[in-house]
Design a protein around this motif. Structure first.
Motif, PDB file in Angstrom:
ATOM      1  N   ASP A  66      43.786 116.409  21.225  1.00 37.15           N
ATOM      2  CA  ASP A  66      42.513 115.826  21.634  1.00 37.15           C
ATOM      3  C   ASP A  66      41.375 116.708  21.118  1.00 37.15           C
ATOM      4  OD1 ASP A  66      40.217 114.979  22.976  1.00 37.15           O
ATOM      5  OD2 ASP A  66      41.245 114.678  24.888  1.00 37.15           O
ATOM      6  N   PRO A  67      40.418 116.144  20.379  1.00 37.07           N
ATOM      7  CA  PRO A  67      39.311 116.962  19.853  1.00 37.07           C
ATOM      8  C   PRO A  67      38.490 117.648  20.941  1.00 37.07           C
ATOM      9  CG  PRO A  67      39.380 114.814  18.782  1.00 37.07           C
ATOM     10  CD  PRO A  67      40.343 114.748  19.922  1.00 37.07           C
ATOM     11  N   ALA A  68      38.599 117.165  22.174  1.00 36.67           N
ATOM     12  CA  ALA A  68      37.850 117.794  23.267  1.00 36.67           C
ATOM     13  C   ALA A  68      38.425 119.153  23.652  1.00 36.67           C
ATOM     14  CB  ALA A  68      37.837 116.877  24.489  1.00 36.67           C
ATOM     15  N   LEU A  69      39.702 119.395  23.309  1.00 40.72           N
ATOM     16  CA  LEU A  69      40.298 120.700  23.608  1.00 40.72           C
ATOM     17  C   LEU A  69      39.701 121.744  22.670  1.00 40.72           C
ATOM     18  CD1 LEU A  69      44.026 119.631  24.059  1.00 40.72           C
ATOM     19  CD2 LEU A  69      42.376 120.173  25.860  1.00 40.72           C
ATOM     20  N   PRO A  70      39.287 122.892  23.179  1.00 39.39           N
ATOM     21  CA  PRO A  70      38.528 123.825  22.351  1.00 39.39           C
ATOM     22  C   PRO A  70      39.324 124.504  21.256  1.00 39.39           C
ATOM     23  CG  PRO A  70      38.917 124.752  24.534  1.00 39.39           C
ATOM     24  CD  PRO A  70      39.361 123.320  24.588  1.00 39.39           C
ATOM     25  N   ASN A  71      40.563 124.928  21.520  1.00 38.76           N
ATOM     26  CA  ASN A  71      41.247 125.758  20.508  1.00 38.76           C
ATOM     27  C   ASN A  71      42.768 125.707  20.629  1.00 38.76           C
ATOM     28  OD1 ASN A  71      41.224 127.082  22.975  1.00 38.76           O
ATOM     29  ND2 ASN A  71      41.102 129.121  22.078  1.00 38.76           N
ATOM     30  N   PRO A  72      43.361 124.506  20.652  1.00 41.52           N
ATOM     31  CA  PRO A  72      44.820 124.443  20.834  1.00 41.52           C
ATOM     32  C   PRO A  72      45.592 124.748  19.554  1.00 41.52           C
ATOM     33  CG  PRO A  72      43.955 122.242  20.535  1.00 41.52           C
ATOM     34  CD  PRO A  72      42.767 123.170  20.548  1.00 41.52           C
ATOM     35  N   VAL A  73      46.832 125.219  19.757  1.00 41.80           N
ATOM     36  CA  VAL A  73      47.775 125.374  18.661  1.00 41.80           C
ATOM     37  C   VAL A  73      49.160 125.141  19.237  1.00 41.80           C
ATOM     38  CG1 VAL A  73      48.257 127.856  18.910  1.00 41.80           C
ATOM     39  CG2 VAL A  73      48.302 126.824  16.626  1.00 41.80           C
ATOM     40  N   SER A  74      50.125 124.885  18.381  1.00 45.77           N
ATOM     41  CA  SER A  74      51.507 124.694  18.826  1.00 45.77           C
ATOM     42  C   SER A  74      52.430 125.603  18.023  1.00 45.77           C
ATOM     43  CB  SER A  74      51.939 123.241  18.637  1.00 45.77           C
ATOM     44  OG  SER A  74      51.972 122.908  17.256  1.00 45.77           O
ATOM     45  N   MET A  75      53.657 125.741  18.507  1.00 46.92           N
ATOM     46  CA  MET A  75      54.656 126.479  17.751  1.00 46.92           C
ATOM     47  C   MET A  75      54.848 125.857  16.372  1.00 46.92           C
ATOM     48  SD  MET A  75      57.541 127.180  20.732  1.00 46.92           S
ATOM     49  CE  MET A  75      58.604 128.144  19.646  1.00 46.92           C
ATOM     50  N   ALA A  76      54.851 124.528  16.329  1.00 49.56           N
ATOM     51  CA  ALA A  76      55.058 123.829  15.059  1.00 49.56           C
ATOM     52  C   ALA A  76      53.940 124.123  14.065  1.00 49.56           C
ATOM     53  CB  ALA A  76      55.169 122.324  15.305  1.00 49.56           C
ATOM     54  N   LEU A  77      52.688 124.139  14.560  1.00 49.47           N
ATOM     55  CA  LEU A  77      51.570 124.440  13.673  1.00 49.47           C
ATOM     56  C   LEU A  77      51.598 125.901  13.233  1.00 49.47           C
ATOM     57  CD1 LEU A  77      48.676 122.487  15.438  1.00 49.47           C
ATOM     58  CD2 LEU A  77      49.724 121.948  13.225  1.00 49.47           C
ATOM     59  N   ALA A  78      52.000 126.787  14.137  1.00 49.98           N
ATOM     60  CA  ALA A  78      52.012 128.213  13.815  1.00 49.98           C
ATOM     61  C   ALA A  78      53.119 128.572  12.829  1.00 49.98           C
ATOM     62  CB  ALA A  78      52.171 129.038  15.094  1.00 49.98           C
ATOM     63  N   ALA A  79      54.259 127.881  12.957  1.00 53.69           N
ATOM     64  CA  ALA A  79      55.426 128.253  12.147  1.00 53.69           C
ATOM     65  C   ALA A  79      55.721 127.282  11.006  1.00 53.69           C
ATOM     66  CB  ALA A  79      56.657 128.367  13.041  1.00 53.69           C
ATOM     67  N   GLY A  80      55.096 126.113  11.031  1.00 49.25           N
ATOM     68  CA  GLY A  80      55.324 125.151   9.964  1.00 49.25           C
ATOM     69  C   GLY A  80      56.643 124.415  10.060  1.00 49.25           C
ATOM     70  N   ARG A  81      57.220 124.334  11.249  1.00 50.21           N
ATOM     71  CA  ARG A  81      58.458 123.584  11.446  1.00 50.21           C
ATOM     72  C   ARG A  81      58.542 123.119  12.889  1.00 50.21           C
ATOM     73  NH1 ARG A  81      62.866 126.168  13.887  1.00 50.21           N
ATOM     74  NH2 ARG A  81      62.639 128.400  14.331  1.00 50.21           N
ATOM     75  N   THR A  82      59.475 122.213  13.162  1.00 49.82           N
ATOM     76  CA  THR A  82      59.665 121.751  14.534  1.00 49.82           C
ATOM     77  C   THR A  82      60.743 122.587  15.223  1.00 49.82           C
ATOM     78  OG1 THR A  82      61.276 120.107  13.798  1.00 49.82           O
ATOM     79  CG2 THR A  82      58.988 119.383  13.984  1.00 49.82           C
ATOM     80  N   PHE A  83      60.779 122.487  16.551  1.00 51.79           N
ATOM     81  CA  PHE A  83      61.680 123.312  17.349  1.00 51.79           C
ATOM     82  C   PHE A  83      62.444 122.462  18.347  1.00 51.79           C
ATOM     83  CE2 PHE A  83      58.374 126.096  15.851  1.00 51.79           C
ATOM     84  CZ  PHE A  83      59.038 127.281  15.543  1.00 51.79           C
ATOM     85  N   ASP A  84      63.632 122.934  18.701  1.00 58.91           N
ATOM     86  CA  ASP A  84      64.431 122.340  19.763  1.00 58.91           C
ATOM     87  C   ASP A  84      63.875 122.847  21.084  1.00 58.91           C
ATOM     88  OD1 ASP A  84      66.393 122.022  21.819  1.00 58.91           O
ATOM     89  OD2 ASP A  84      67.962 121.826  20.302  1.00 58.91           O
ATOM     90  N   ARG A  85      63.317 121.957  21.887  1.00 55.53           N
ATOM     91  CA  ARG A  85      62.645 122.388  23.116  1.00 55.53           C
ATOM     92  C   ARG A  85      63.620 123.016  24.111  1.00 55.53           C
ATOM     93  NH1 ARG A  85      59.753 117.589  25.572  1.00 55.53           N
ATOM     94  NH2 ARG A  85      61.602 116.491  24.811  1.00 55.53           N
ATOM     95  N   GLU A  86      64.832 122.503  24.177  1.00 55.75           N
ATOM     96  CA  GLU A  86      65.809 123.092  25.096  1.00 55.75           C
ATOM     97  C   GLU A  86      66.156 124.523  24.684  1.00 55.75           C
ATOM     98  OE1 GLU A  86      69.192 120.759  26.115  1.00 55.75           O
ATOM     99  OE2 GLU A  86      68.078 118.873  26.115  1.00 55.75           O
ATOM    100  N   GLU A  87      66.234 124.764  23.393  1.00 51.24           N
ATOM    101  CA  GLU A  87      66.492 126.128  22.920  1.00 51.24           C
ATOM    102  C   GLU A  87      65.339 127.054  23.285  1.00 51.24           C
ATOM    103  OE1 GLU A  87      67.430 128.702  18.853  1.00 51.24           O
ATOM    104  OE2 GLU A  87      66.898 126.567  18.698  1.00 51.24           O
ATOM    105  N   VAL A  88      64.109 126.581  23.129  1.00 54.95           N
ATOM    106  CA  VAL A  88      62.946 127.387  23.501  1.00 54.95           C
ATOM    107  C   VAL A  88      62.994 127.728  24.985  1.00 54.95           C
ATOM    108  CG1 VAL A  88      60.420 127.427  23.671  1.00 54.95           C
ATOM    109  CG2 VAL A  88      61.514 126.445  21.644  1.00 54.95           C
TER     110      VAL A  88
END
Length: 248
Positions: free
Chosen positions: A139-161
């Motif tokens: 959401d553009p209203a959020l000031p500064n979000p990031v995700s693991m996927a954006l930081a690492a350039g890949r997707t992750f298994d949430r259960e493993e995390v």
């Protein structure tokens, strides 16, 4: 966390922190919801998350050995367990006082810990945690979000995390049980966002000042070295970070 602790995965709830207060959940249990209709964050903010892409869960802890005046050490243990988890996946993170986890100047995790007390010690604590895992559009209203996927350039298994977090949280909690506050304090300070460098901060009246973080007390006060050389301690809500919105 402990033998026999469970993860209860549900589709929707108002808030996992509310669910986790129910008496059937014991130390080490986790309530994980795909969707929260009234998720809460720090400073009275709401917490929103894309369904099926992230982790929104609450961990039940029963630190009855911990004096009320040292409850921030529990926050340190949880925050450090998260930074340990992300390090396993090659993501370098920092702890923004009091409980957010950042990648650079962007927010990866929000934490809300709610306590109940039994006299001079903690009785039951519920750590509500929201991790942006695979979400790439926010959401553009959020000031500064990031995700693991954006930081690492890949997707992750949430259960493993989640399982990695449980392992690291058990190890950090064991330090707390042993009374090893020095290790928790040292590691928390070393991983603090903006440690040792001057940045702007805002007081409740809106006035701005520049200071450098020197650390945090076991009771939770943020220690800031002001430009005139004075060292001052601030409680939660007594000072606010000033962070520029990143260019998208």
């Amino acid at each position: 966390m402990t033998a026999g602790s469970m993860i209860r995965r549900i589709t929707e709830t108002t808030s996992t922190n509310d669910d986790a207060r129910r008496p059937e959940y014991r130390h080490g249990d986790i309530v994980w919801a795909e969707r929260q209709t009234a998720g809460r964050g720090q400073r009275g903010h709401s917490w929103t998350s894309a369904e099926g892409e992230n982790l929104t869960f609450s961990l039940v802890l029963e630190p009855r050995f911990l004096p009320v005046g040292e409850q921030f050490l529990l926050s340190e243990a949880v925050a450090l367990a998260l930074t340990d988890t992300f390090a396993d996946f090659g993501i370098d993170t920092r702890i923004k006082w009091t409980n957010d986890i950042y990648v650079g100047d962007r927010k990866l995790v929000g934490i809300l810990i709610e306590h109940s007390y039994t006299g001079p010690t903690l009785g039951r604590s519920v750590a509500g945690i929201g991790i942006n895992v695979n979400q790439r559009v926010f959401d553009p209203a959020l000031p500064n979000p990031v995700s693991m996927a954006l930081a690492a350039g890949r997707t992750f298994d949430r259960e493993e995390v989640l399982e990695r977090f449980r392992t690291h949280c058990a190890a950090r909690y064991a330090l707390l049980e042993r009374g090893d506050a020095d290790t928790l304090q040292r590691d928390y300070r070393a991983r603090m966002y903006r440690l040792g460098t001057p940045h702007p901060y805002r007081l409740p009246d809106g006035s701005l000042f520049t200071a450098a973080i020197e650390g945090v007390r076991p009771s939770g006060e943020l220690l800031l070295r002001h430009a005139d050389g004075t060292l001052r301690a601030y409680l939660f809500r007594e000072v606010e970070f000033v962070i520029d919105r990143p260019v998208r």
